[in-house]
Design a protein around this motif. Structure first.
Motif, mmCIF file in Angstrom:
data_model
loop_
_atom_site.group_PDB
_atom_site.id
_atom_site.type_symbol
_atom_site.label_atom_id
_atom_site.label_comp_id
_atom_site.label_asym_id
_atom_site.label_seq_id
_atom_site.Cartn_x
_atom_site.Cartn_y
_atom_site.Cartn_z
ATOM 1 N N GLY A 99 49.642 44.565 -1.366
ATOM 2 C CA GLY A 99 50.635 44.567 -0.309
ATOM 3 C C GLY A 99 50.766 43.165 0.251
ATOM 4 N N TYR A 100 51.010 43.064 1.548
ATOM 5 C CA TYR A 100 51.236 41.771 2.185
ATOM 6 C C TYR A 100 50.333 41.579 3.390
ATOM 7 C CZ TYR A 100 55.321 41.420 -0.752
ATOM 8 O OH TYR A 100 56.151 41.331 -1.840
ATOM 9 N N LEU A 101 49.976 40.320 3.603
ATOM 10 C CA LEU A 101 49.170 39.899 4.749
ATOM 11 C C LEU A 101 49.814 38.677 5.382
ATOM 12 C CD1 LEU A 101 45.680 39.941 2.982
ATOM 13 C CD2 LEU A 101 46.420 41.566 4.734
ATOM 14 N N LEU A 102 49.584 38.487 6.658
ATOM 15 C CA LEU A 102 49.990 37.242 7.317
ATOM 16 C C LEU A 102 49.083 36.126 6.817
ATOM 17 C CD1 LEU A 102 50.389 38.431 11.021
ATOM 18 C CD2 LEU A 102 52.182 38.159 9.305
ATOM 19 N N THR A 103 49.586 34.915 6.732
ATOM 20 C CA THR A 103 48.759 33.785 6.302
ATOM 21 C C THR A 103 48.075 33.095 7.479
ATOM 22 O OG1 THR A 103 50.656 32.298 6.349
ATOM 23 C CG2 THR A 103 50.108 33.321 4.224
ATOM 24 N N LYS A 104 48.537 33.394 8.691
ATOM 25 C CA LYS A 104 47.966 32.805 9.897
ATOM 26 C C LYS A 104 47.648 33.910 10.895
ATOM 27 C CE LYS A 104 51.139 28.872 9.598
ATOM 28 N NZ LYS A 104 52.195 28.155 10.310
ATOM 29 N N LEU A 105 47.037 33.530 11.981
ATOM 30 C CA LEU A 105 46.778 34.467 13.068
ATOM 31 C C LEU A 105 48.081 34.747 13.821
ATOM 32 C CD1 LEU A 105 43.502 32.860 14.451
ATOM 33 C CD2 LEU A 105 43.694 34.932 13.059
ATOM 34 N N PRO A 106 48.224 35.944 14.409
ATOM 35 C CA PRO A 106 49.462 36.270 15.133
ATOM 36 C C PRO A 106 49.836 35.263 16.221
ATOM 37 C CG PRO A 106 48.164 38.243 14.802
ATOM 38 C CD PRO A 106 47.316 37.087 14.344
ATOM 39 N N GLU A 107 48.848 34.652 16.853
ATOM 40 C CA GLU A 107 49.161 33.683 17.910
ATOM 41 C C GLU A 107 49.718 32.361 17.369
ATOM 42 O OE1 GLU A 107 44.567 33.755 17.526
ATOM 43 O OE2 GLU A 107 46.170 35.240 17.607
ATOM 44 N N GLU A 108 49.699 32.195 16.051
ATOM 45 C CA GLU A 108 50.219 30.975 15.448
ATOM 46 C C GLU A 108 51.690 31.081 15.018
ATOM 47 O OE1 GLU A 108 47.283 28.785 12.892
ATOM 48 O OE2 GLU A 108 46.219 30.695 13.078
ATOM 49 N N TYR A 109 52.267 32.269 15.143
ATOM 50 C CA TYR A 109 53.682 32.470 14.820
ATOM 51 C C TYR A 109 54.454 32.655 16.116
ATOM 52 C CZ TYR A 109 52.092 33.817 10.123
ATOM 53 O OH TYR A 109 51.513 33.850 8.882
ATOM 54 N N THR A 110 55.526 31.912 16.275
ATOM 55 C CA THR A 110 56.399 32.169 17.419
ATOM 56 C C THR A 110 57.619 32.955 16.946
ATOM 57 O OG1 THR A 110 57.748 30.161 17.204
ATOM 58 C CG2 THR A 110 55.714 30.002 18.545
ATOM 59 N N VAL A 111 58.230 33.630 17.870
ATOM 60 C CA VAL A 111 59.472 34.340 17.576
ATOM 61 C C VAL A 111 60.504 33.334 17.057
ATOM 62 C CG1 VAL A 111 61.384 35.630 18.618
ATOM 63 C CG2 VAL A 111 59.014 36.201 19.207
ATOM 64 N N GLY A 112 60.519 32.140 17.648
ATOM 65 C CA GLY A 112 61.450 31.105 17.215
ATOM 66 C C GLY A 112 61.275 30.709 15.756
ATOM 67 N N MET A 113 60.029 30.597 15.316
ATOM 68 C CA MET A 113 59.769 30.251 13.913
ATOM 69 C C MET A 113 60.387 31.289 12.978
ATOM 70 S SD MET A 113 55.695 29.285 14.179
ATOM 71 C CE MET A 113 55.429 29.349 12.409
ATOM 72 N N ILE A 114 60.170 32.543 13.295
ATOM 73 C CA ILE A 114 60.638 33.638 12.446
ATOM 74 C C ILE A 114 62.161 33.719 12.465
ATOM 75 C CG2 ILE A 114 60.567 36.142 12.106
ATOM 76 C CD1 ILE A 114 57.694 35.924 13.510
ATOM 77 N N LEU A 115 62.742 33.631 13.652
ATOM 78 C CA LEU A 115 64.205 33.719 13.744
ATOM 79 C C LEU A 115 64.894 32.531 13.100
ATOM 80 C CD1 LEU A 115 64.758 35.195 17.314
ATOM 81 C CD2 LEU A 115 64.869 36.373 15.104
ATOM 82 N N ARG A 116 64.365 31.330 13.291
ATOM 83 C CA ARG A 116 65.003 30.153 12.667
ATOM 84 C C ARG A 116 64.916 30.218 11.151
ATOM 85 N NH1 ARG A 116 62.300 27.714 16.822
ATOM 86 N NH2 ARG A 116 63.675 27.276 18.568
ATOM 87 N N LEU A 117 63.819 30.768 10.637
ATOM 88 C CA LEU A 117 63.674 30.888 9.189
ATOM 89 C C LEU A 117 64.751 31.805 8.620
ATOM 90 C CD1 LEU A 117 61.996 30.316 6.609
ATOM 91 C CD2 LEU A 117 60.681 32.373 7.174
ATOM 92 N N THR A 118 65.026 32.890 9.299
ATOM 93 C CA THR A 118 65.975 33.871 8.777
ATOM 94 C C THR A 118 67.407 33.651 9.259
ATOM 95 O OG1 THR A 118 65.352 35.383 10.565
ATOM 96 C CG2 THR A 118 64.239 35.672 8.452
#
Length: 144
Positions: A64-83
């Protein structure tokens, strides 16, 4: 600025992984069932997240899938800008800033800059860990 389905689903997908992929990888089928999102659509989003290094895949029956970092290392902005790409309300206030003949005399650009700063301040100030914490509190609301 309006966030597309792709951006909203990417955020839900990442939150689902942060919630359920702590001990073992999570399958897209499980995410699709929990989030009521098409597995095919999640595959497209996961491809983007995987290429960016936000997630990693584990092959096999228990894969399956796993995050590569800890949840506190991802911002909503990072995810939204990527997509979504830029979150700027108009092109002239984007980081790359489209040139505009009226830039020197356009007073409305002040409004657009303020909107852009406000949006970036919010999405860059909220992490996946914040979302997990709010989810655990059962509020689903942003509280200061």
């Amino acid at each position: 600025m309006k966030i597309s389905t792709k951006g909203r689903y990417a955020l839900r997908l990442m939150l689902d992984l942060a919630t359920y992929a702590k001990e073992r990888p999570v399958s897209l089928k499980d995410v699709a069932n929990r989030q009521d999102i098409s597995e095919k659509y999640l595959e497209q989003i996961m491809s983007t997240l995987n290429k960016a290094g936000y997630v990693r895949s584990i092959r096999g029956a228990q894969g399956g899938y796993l995050l590569t970092k800890l949840p506190e290392e991802y911002t909503v902005g990072m995810i939204l800008r990527l997509t979504e790409g830029s979150l700027a309300p108009v092109a002239c206030v984007e980081d790359e800033g489209a040139s505009c003949e009226m830039a020197s005399s356009c007073v409305t650009s002040i409004v657009y800059k303020k909107i852009n700063e406000a949006v970036n301040g919010v999405v860059d100030g909220i992490t996946l860990q914040d979302l997990l914490d709010w989810q655990d509190q059962g509020t689903g609301q942003y509280v200061i």
